[in-house]
Design a protein around this motif. Sequence first.
Motif, short mmCIF file in Angstrom:
data_model
loop_
_atom_site.label_atom_id
_atom_site.label_comp_id
_atom_site.label_asym_id
_atom_site.label_seq_id
_atom_site.Cartn_x
_atom_site.Cartn_y
_atom_site.Cartn_z
N ASN A 25 0.83 -1.21 0.00
CA ASN A 25 0.00 0.00 0.00
C ASN A 25 0.86 1.26 0.00
OD1 ASN A 25 -3.25 -0.09 0.74
ND2 ASN A 25 -2.19 -2.03 1.06
N MET A 29 0.32 3.73 -2.97
CA MET A 29 -0.35 5.00 -2.69
C MET A 29 0.58 6.20 -2.73
SD MET A 29 -3.03 3.74 0.27
CE MET A 29 -3.80 5.34 0.47
N THR A 30 1.88 5.97 -2.61
CA THR A 30 2.84 7.08 -2.66
C THR A 30 3.63 7.09 -3.95
OG1 THR A 30 4.62 5.83 -1.60
CG2 THR A 30 3.12 7.04 -0.14
N LEU A 65 6.53 12.41 -3.19
CA LEU A 65 5.64 13.14 -2.28
C LEU A 65 6.45 14.00 -1.31
CD1 LEU A 65 2.90 10.56 -1.21
CD2 LEU A 65 2.76 12.33 -2.96
N THR A 73 -0.64 10.27 3.92
CA THR A 73 -0.89 8.97 3.29
C THR A 73 -0.59 7.82 4.24
OG1 THR A 73 -0.38 9.93 1.12
CG2 THR A 73 -0.34 7.53 1.29
N LYS A 76 -3.48 7.43 6.51
CA LYS A 76 -4.60 6.79 5.81
C LYS A 76 -4.40 5.28 5.75
CE LYS A 76 -6.33 8.43 2.07
NZ LYS A 76 -6.55 9.03 0.73
#
Length: 104
Positions: A25, A29-30, A65, A73, A76
């Motif tokens: 993840n 996600m990053t 990022l 993130t 999250k």
Amino acid sequence: MADVLIALGGNVGDVRTTFRKAIANICGMTQAALVARSSDYSTPPWGDQQQDSFINACIEIETSLDPHALLFTLHKIETKFGRDRKTEQRWGPRTLDLDLIAYD
């Protein structure tokens, strides 16, 4: 791209499986590349000692990022894996704890 170190920890459920899924993840996600992963290691609980030992690890990633977006993130992802920072005990059990250790 920034070089980042992230610590992982947990002591609830199948922590090693959680780490494997959380790392996927994090990278997804990053939009990060996984550079390195430490071995897992166990540490005794701190504060509330009436809980299981923690499993810990560290990863190194490269991401574009900025630090604030990365931390957002990571939080999250913790939530996705069952962590609720608003209701948990300060030194209590965790399904997943992600700490931003170093950024670039």
